[in-house]
Design a protein around this motif. Structure first.
Motif: not given
Length: 105
Positions: A13-17, A65-67, A89-97
């Motif tokens: 649900g956050h792909v476009e953002a 979960a699906e990502e 823009a990412h909703p995760y506390e610790e996004p994997v980038i």
């Protein structure tokens, strides 16, 4: 000029953002094309520990979960700006980038 591949895992649900933020920071330029990216369906696994504030899941419980994996490119000089924009823009506390160097002969 060194080029990097950018990989980001994000809830569907956050792909476009996240893509908008990624490209607003200058990533995704390939020749005369802009906003270039790929999106893959993946399965993420994580276990929130004490002190974390998970977007999804409960402390101590293993979650799966699906990502979506977003892939794009940027110049090495753009990496800090891309990282900051995606984190904002990412909703995760610790996004994997991930930033991976590209071999360009």
């Amino acid at each position: 000029m060194a080029r990097l591949k950018v990989e980001i895992s994000v809830p569907a649900g956050h792909v476009e953002a996240v893509i908008d933020a990624l490209h607003a920071a200058g990533a995704g330029q390939v020749g005369e094309y802009t906003r270039c990216s790929s999106v893959w369906q993946v399965t993420g696994t994580w276990q929130p520990m004490d002190g974390s504030h998970p977007y999804d899941g409960d402390i101590g419980a293993i979650r799966q979960a699906e990502e979506r994996r977003i892939e794009s490119v940027c110049d090495a000089e753009q990496a800090r700006g891309v990282l900051n924009a995606v984190r904002a823009a990412h909703p995760y506390e610790e996004p994997v980038i991930n930033f991976l160097p590209l071999y360009e002969p």
